[in-house]
Structure formats: structure tokens, C-alpha cells
Motif scaffolding. Structure first.
Motif, PDB file in Angstrom:
ATOM      1  N   LEU A  82       0.693  -1.197   0.023  1.00  0.00           N
ATOM      2  CA  LEU A  82      -0.055  -0.052  -0.058  1.00  0.00           C
ATOM      3  C   LEU A  82       0.658   1.334   0.081  1.00  0.00           C
ATOM      4  N   GLY A  83       0.329   2.270  -0.812  1.00  0.00           N
ATOM      5  CA  GLY A  83       0.944   3.461  -0.886  1.00  0.00           C
ATOM      6  C   GLY A  83       0.043   4.677  -0.696  1.00  0.00           C
ATOM      7  N   ILE A  84       0.681   5.883  -0.269  1.00  0.00           N
ATOM      8  CA  ILE A  84      -0.376   7.156  -0.465  1.00  0.00           C
ATOM      9  C   ILE A  84       0.280   8.219  -1.372  1.00  0.00           C
ATOM     10  N   ARG A  85      -0.619   8.787  -2.015  1.00  0.00           N
ATOM     11  CA  ARG A  85      -0.130   9.989  -2.946  1.00  0.00           C
ATOM     12  C   ARG A  85      -1.070  11.273  -2.640  1.00  0.00           C
ATOM     13  N   THR A  86      -0.442  12.438  -2.598  1.00  0.00           N
ATOM     14  CA  THR A  86      -1.569  13.461  -2.351  1.00  0.00           C
ATOM     15  C   THR A  86      -1.497  14.220  -3.706  1.00  0.00           C
ATOM     16  N   LEU A  87      -2.463  15.214  -3.693  1.00  0.00           N
ATOM     17  CA  LEU A  87      -2.598  16.177  -5.007  1.00  0.00           C
ATOM     18  C   LEU A  87      -3.043  17.528  -4.029  1.00  0.00           C
ATOM     19  N   GLY A  88      -2.407  18.648  -4.306  1.00  0.00           N
ATOM     20  CA  GLY A  88      -2.720  19.910  -3.877  1.00  0.00           C
ATOM     21  C   GLY A  88      -2.330  20.117  -2.313  1.00  0.00           C
ATOM     22  N   ALA A  89      -1.122  19.397  -2.093  1.00  0.00           N
ATOM     23  CA  ALA A  89      -0.728  19.293  -0.504  1.00  0.00           C
ATOM     24  C   ALA A  89       0.361  20.147  -0.235  1.00  0.00           C
ATOM     25  N   ASN A  90       0.996  20.621  -1.218  1.00  0.00           N
ATOM     26  CA  ASN A  90       2.367  21.379  -0.735  1.00  0.00           C
ATOM     27  C   ASN A  90       2.490  22.876  -1.257  1.00  0.00           C
ATOM     28  N   TYR A  91       1.685  23.146  -2.662  1.00  0.00           N
ATOM     29  CA  TYR A  91       1.972  24.591  -2.962  1.00  0.00           C
ATOM     30  C   TYR A  91       0.942  25.314  -2.573  1.00  0.00           C
ATOM     31  N   HIS A  92       1.214  26.478  -1.847  1.00  0.00           N
ATOM     32  CA  HIS A  92       0.032  27.380  -1.035  1.00  0.00           C
ATOM     33  C   HIS A  92       0.062  28.715  -2.025  1.00  0.00           C
ATOM     34  N   GLY A  93       0.964  28.937  -3.281  1.00  0.00           N
ATOM     35  CA  GLY A  93       0.571  29.971  -3.889  1.00  0.00           C
ATOM     36  C   GLY A  93      -0.660  29.964  -5.048  1.00  0.00           C
ATOM     37  N   ASN A  94      -0.769  31.008  -5.843  1.00  0.00           N
ATOM     38  CA  ASN A  94      -1.664  31.276  -6.967  1.00  0.00           C
ATOM     39  C   ASN A  94      -1.290  31.172  -8.432  1.00  0.00           C
ATOM     40  N   ASP A  95      -0.101  30.496  -8.738  1.00  0.00           N
ATOM     41  CA  ASP A  95       0.384  30.331 -10.002  1.00  0.00           C
ATOM     42  C   ASP A  95      -0.187  28.847 -10.197  1.00  0.00           C
ATOM     43  N   ARG A  96      -1.018  28.870 -11.395  1.00  0.00           N
ATOM     44  CA  ARG A  96      -1.691  27.646 -11.759  1.00  0.00           C
ATOM     45  C   ARG A  96      -0.652  26.637 -12.459  1.00  0.00           C
ATOM     46  N   LYS A  97       0.228  27.108 -13.053  1.00  0.00           N
ATOM     47  CA  LYS A  97       1.210  26.082 -13.739  1.00  0.00           C
ATOM     48  C   LYS A  97       2.177  25.449 -12.858  1.00  0.00           C
ATOM     49  N   THR A  98       2.160  26.103 -11.511  1.00  0.00           N
ATOM     50  CA  THR A  98       3.013  25.373 -10.603  1.00  0.00           C
ATOM     51  C   THR A  98       2.058  24.560  -9.741  1.00  0.00           C
ATOM     52  N   GLY A  99       0.811  25.296  -9.561  1.00  0.00           N
ATOM     53  CA  GLY A  99      -0.238  24.272  -8.766  1.00  0.00           C
ATOM     54  C   GLY A  99      -0.474  23.074  -9.492  1.00  0.00           C
ATOM     55  N   CYS A 100      -0.425  23.018 -10.705  1.00  0.00           N
ATOM     56  CA  CYS A 100      -0.952  21.914 -11.319  1.00  0.00           C
ATOM     57  C   CYS A 100       0.237  20.853 -11.460  1.00  0.00           C
ATOM     58  N   LYS A 101       1.600  21.038 -10.883  1.00  0.00           N
ATOM     59  CA  LYS A 101       2.607  20.041 -10.746  1.00  0.00           C
ATOM     60  C   LYS A 101       2.551  19.675  -9.313  1.00  0.00           C
ATOM     61  N   ASP A 102       1.657  19.889  -8.548  1.00  0.00           N
ATOM     62  CA  ASP A 102       1.431  19.766  -6.930  1.00  0.00           C
ATOM     63  C   ASP A 102       0.835  18.280  -6.705  1.00  0.00           C
ATOM     64  N   THR A 103       1.614  17.264  -6.836  1.00  0.00           N
ATOM     65  CA  THR A 103       1.258  15.770  -6.641  1.00  0.00           C
ATOM     66  C   THR A 103       2.661  15.277  -5.986  1.00  0.00           C
ATOM     67  N   ALA A 104       2.493  14.380  -5.077  1.00  0.00           N
ATOM     68  CA  ALA A 104       3.859  13.924  -4.431  1.00  0.00           C
ATOM     69  C   ALA A 104       3.396  12.523  -3.676  1.00  0.00           C
ATOM     70  N   GLN A 105       4.082  11.703  -3.671  1.00  0.00           N
ATOM     71  CA  GLN A 105       4.032  10.363  -3.076  1.00  0.00           C
ATOM     72  C   GLN A 105       4.396  10.566  -1.698  1.00  0.00           C
ATOM     73  N   LEU A 106       3.202  10.568  -0.669  1.00  0.00           N
ATOM     74  CA  LEU A 106       3.524  10.676   0.490  1.00  0.00           C
ATOM     75  C   LEU A 106       4.031   9.601   1.217  1.00  0.00           C
ATOM     76  N   TYR A 107       3.637   8.373   0.701  1.00  0.00           N
ATOM     77  CA  TYR A 107       4.171   6.957   1.541  1.00  0.00           C
ATOM     78  C   TYR A 107       4.421   6.366   0.405  1.00  0.00           C
ATOM     79  N   PRO A 108       5.646   5.578   0.049  1.00  0.00           N
ATOM     80  CA  PRO A 108       5.714   4.894  -1.149  1.00  0.00           C
ATOM     81  C   PRO A 108       5.038   3.275  -1.081  1.00  0.00           C
ATOM     82  N   VAL A 109       4.900   2.830  -2.256  1.00  0.00           N
ATOM     83  CA  VAL A 109       3.926   1.705  -2.312  1.00  0.00           C
ATOM     84  C   VAL A 109       5.108   0.606  -1.785  1.00  0.00           C
ATOM     85  N   GLY A 110       4.540  -0.122  -0.805  1.00  0.00           N
ATOM     86  CA  GLY A 110       5.287  -1.304  -0.282  1.00  0.00           C
ATOM     87  C   GLY A 110       4.745  -1.942   0.868  1.00  0.00           C
TER      88      GLY A 110
END
Length: 421
Positions: A82-110
Motif C-alpha cells: 500500500l502507498g499514499i499519494r497526495t494532490l494539492g498538498a504542498n503549493y500555497h501560491g496562486n500560480d496555476r502552472k506550478t499548482g498543477c504540478k503539485d502531486t507527491a508520494q506521501l508514502y511509497p507503495v510497499g
């Protein structure tokens, strides 16, 4: 004496060495094999700013998600990677281009470390955008490799905010790769647009969509989906029922999915041999806004329309899925060449769409069919739930009667002796 002790010690040491040499490599090979075939699940959680809304049983959507994750992590089967991925968890700003890259693996699949996973989830705070499409692409990469089943469980409360990368098209792209990955979606207090988008994502990969209004519903549904990944035999198979029993598809034991129009019926056929028992259940989900007070009816009927047995369930708008089931034991036959009986399963629903809600496509339907060896005698099923337990009940009654006679005789004998003395 000393020589014997040394000899015994030497033999024990040799046996221990041989045992370790044999056991550890074998264990390593087994672990590698199990890892390659282990089912994999990644929970993809929307952590966008709207998750701070407090409309889930008096608490925020984020709090409900955290509670659900903690409960699911405690109950995750050992064999599930099992793993956990987030979207919209890290970028606080208003730049759409940067915000649309905001996805990260919180806990690796294993292999799951429950404490570490819970600690990671506890740090989440509703923050940014909703890049569902990019998150799904990354999650598919996270689950790449291995022979086991693979499943993404997406929990979101809003539409993707990173168009033109349409998450529905992303899901179709993932399905087209033929990698056997299923995406299930859950909408937290969704509006019509969110419901349509999440339903489309699930449909593209043969997954399920569930609308969630309460914390307990969220925990239960995520837990069910994780458990399903641990048992690949329950992967649904798409089928298409008919409006009449004639021409309906003949189903074997398994789990099937279909869609049924509002207030309509679907027929499926199942062959049951003498001495077998048919067990069937159906769940119909409301993947859009429906009027309260609805029901689902599952009937087993003959090819001529005579009802054999039925199961029915009703709802009042507090849940988005309603289920029912039935059992039909077919009596054994003295003729070894007796043909199988064709049983028609009829699924009928009384859902009605709310004002302005589209009625197409139909409601998602999940049908379980299981044909097993039945009781030794058909009469056992009607024996007040005791079956062959009547023999045990009779033996207990007889034993009690004999014991009572002996105790009475012994008591009278002791009383006679006491009077004589």
C-alpha cells in the motif's frame, strides 16, 4: 563424558548451521515471489483548499479523510502493498502552472509500516489546487511492475482545476495500456460536475464511483476497496443483461458489473445442476442525485416466469448503495443424467432521478453469482435452521431423560437408607 558432551554440541551446531543455510535462502526466494505477485493499492487523496470545508458530520472533509485513512491502515491485509499519494498538498501560491504540478508520494507503495503511514497522514493540511489528471498519471507509475492486482483509490471533493489535461481522458489512456489497473473514485459531498467527472474516471477502467456524505461511509468504502485488491478473484467482469430472460447472458460463478436504467429491470441466466445451490446478491449504486425512498428487488424465476425465491432491500436516501441477495437449493435427482435447471435472475430497481438529473447512463450494478454444492437434502434448508442438528438435539434429549431417571432413583435410594438408619 566430556567427549560425549563435545560431540553432542558439535552435532547441534552443525544442525543449526544447516537449518539456517536452508531456511534463509528459501525465505528470501519466497519473499521475492510474494512481492512480485502481491496486490498493490495506492490511495490518492485530494488535499486542496476546499477540503477544509466543515460539512462532514460537523467536522472538516480533511478530518474525515484522516480518520478513514487511520482506520483503513489498521485493517489493511498483510499481503497488500500500500502507498499514499497526495494532490494539492504542498503549493500555497496562486500560480496555476506550478499548482498543477503539485502531486507527491506521501508514502511509497510497499510493505506497510502502519505507524509511519499514520504519521505521514497526520501532517496533511488543506492547501492548494486539484491536479487530478497529473496525480493519476504519477499513481499509475507508482504501481508499475509485478503480477498482482493494482488499484488506485481516488478521494476528492471537487473537479480537476488543471484542464485541458482531462482526468477522464487520462483514465482512458491508462486503461488503453492494458496493464490491468483499476481506478475507484469517491466523491466527498460532491456537486453534479464533480460526480460526473469522478464517475467517468471510474467507468474508464472498470472501477466504481461512490458518493460519500458521512465519515463512516468513507471509512467503510475505502476499507472494502483495499480488501478487494487482496482478493483478485472478485475483480468485476463487465456484462450486459437484457430486458427479458430470453437471450439473457448465461453467467458462471463470479462478480459482474452492468448498468441499469431508472425503474427498469435486467435479466441474467444461471444453470444450476441437481444437488447444487445458487447464491446471488446484487448492489445498485446511486452515482447521481436521486429521490429518497427507493428499493432493489432480486428474483430467481424459471424460464417460464414462475417465481422461485426473492430478496429485496429498501432505502430512504441515507446511503448511496443498496443491496439484497437470495439462495436457491436445487434438490438432488435419482437420475444421474438429469439436466441442469436454467434459473433467470431478475434485477429491478425503484430509483428515480431528481429534477434536472440525467437518467443516462444507467445506474451501476454489481452482481455476485455463486453456484456451490448444496445441502445433502433439500429439506435440510427448511429444518428451522438446524439441518442435521436434529440428531444432536434428539441425543441430548434422550441423555437428559436417562440422567433424570438415574438421579431420581439414586435420590430415592439415599432417602430410604437415611430413614432406615
Amino acid at each position: 563424558m566430556i567427549t560425549r558432551q563435545r560431540l553432542a554440541a558439535g552435532i547441534c551446531a552443525l544442525l543449526a548451521t544447516l537449518t539456517a543455510g536452508v531456511a534463509f535462502p528459501a525465505g528470501a526466494v519466497a519473499d521475492e515471489t510474494d512481492s512480485a505477485a502481491s496486490p498493490k493499492v495506492e490511495l490518492v487523496l485530494d488535499v486542496s483548499g476546499s477540503m477544509s470545508a466543515k460539512d462532514m458530520d460537523g467536522g472538516s472533509r480533511m478530518a474525515a479523510a484522516k480518520q478513514a485513512f487511520n482506520e483503513v491502515l489498521d485493517a489493511t491485509p498483510e499481503e497488500v502493498q500500500l502507498g499514499i499519494r497526495t494532490l494539492g498538498a504542498n503549493y500555497h501560491g496562486n500560480d496555476r502552472k506550478t499548482g498543477c504540478k503539485d502531486t507527491a508520494q506521501l508514502y511509497p507503495v510497499g510493505t506497510l509500516n502502519r505507524t509511519e503511514a499514520k504519521t505521514a497522514v497526520a501532517t496533511l493540511t488543506p492547501t492548494g489546487w486539484t491536479p487530478i489528471g497529473p496525480a493519476l498519471l504519477k499513481a499509475a507509475d507508482d504501481l508499475n511492475g509485478g503480477d498482482g492486482s493494482r488499484r488506485i483509490v481516488l478521494i476528492s471533493d471537487g473537479e480537476d482545476t488543471c484542464q485541458p489535461l482531462d482526468p477522464c481522458e487520462v483514465a482512458r489512456e491508462i486503461a488503453a495500456k492494458g496493464i490491468g489497473l483499476t481506478i475507484d473514485t469517491l466523491g466527498l459531498v460532491p456537486d453534479a460536475k464533480t460526480r460526473d467527472q469522478l464517475s467517468c474516471i471510474a467507468d474508464a477502467t472498470g472501477g466504481t464511483y461512490t458518493s460519500v456524505q458521512h465519515k463512516e461511509e468513507l471509512s467503510d468504502r475505502v476499507g472494502q476497496l483495499v480488501d478487494r485488491a487482496a482478493d483478485p478473484v472478485v475483480t468485476p467482469v463487465a456484462t450486459e443483461g437484457t430486458a427479458q430472460c430470453t437471450g439473457a447472458p448465461t453467467l458462471k460463478s463470479g462478480l459482474y458489473t452492468d448498468r441499469e436504467e431508472f425503474g427498469k429491470q435486467r435479466f441474467y441466466r444461471v444453470d444450476v445442476d441437481p444437488g447444487q445451490e445458487l447464491r446471488a446478491s446484487v448492489s445498485v449504486g446511486a452515482d447521481r442525485e436521486v429521490n429518497p425512498d427507493y428499493g432493489v428487488l432480486l428474483r430467481a424465476v424459471t424460464v417460464h416466469g414462475r417465481e422461485i425465491v426473492r430478496g429485496e432491500g429498501t432505502g430512504n436516501g441515507r446511503t448511496d448503495v443498496i443491496s439484497t441477495g437470495l439462495r436457491y437449493p436445487k434438490a438432488e435427482s435419482d437420475d444421474d443424467n438429469a439436466p441442469a435447471e436454467t434459473v433467470c435472475l431478475q434485477v429491478t430497481n425503484s430509483f428515480s432521478a431528481a429534477s434536472g438529473v440525467k437518467t443516462t447512463p444507467g445506474l451501476p450494478l454489481e452482481l455476485t453469482v455463486d453456484v456451490v454444492d448444496g445441502p445433502s437434502k433439500a429439506s435440510d434448508v427448511a429444518s428451522f435452521g438446524l439441518g442435521r442438528g436434529w440428531w444432536l438435539l434428539g441425543a441430548l434429549v434422550l441423555t437428559g431423560f436417562v440422567a433424570g431417571l438415574l438421579w431420581g432413583w439414586l435420590s430415592r435410594w439415599r432417602l430410604a437408607v437415611w430413614r432406615t438408619n
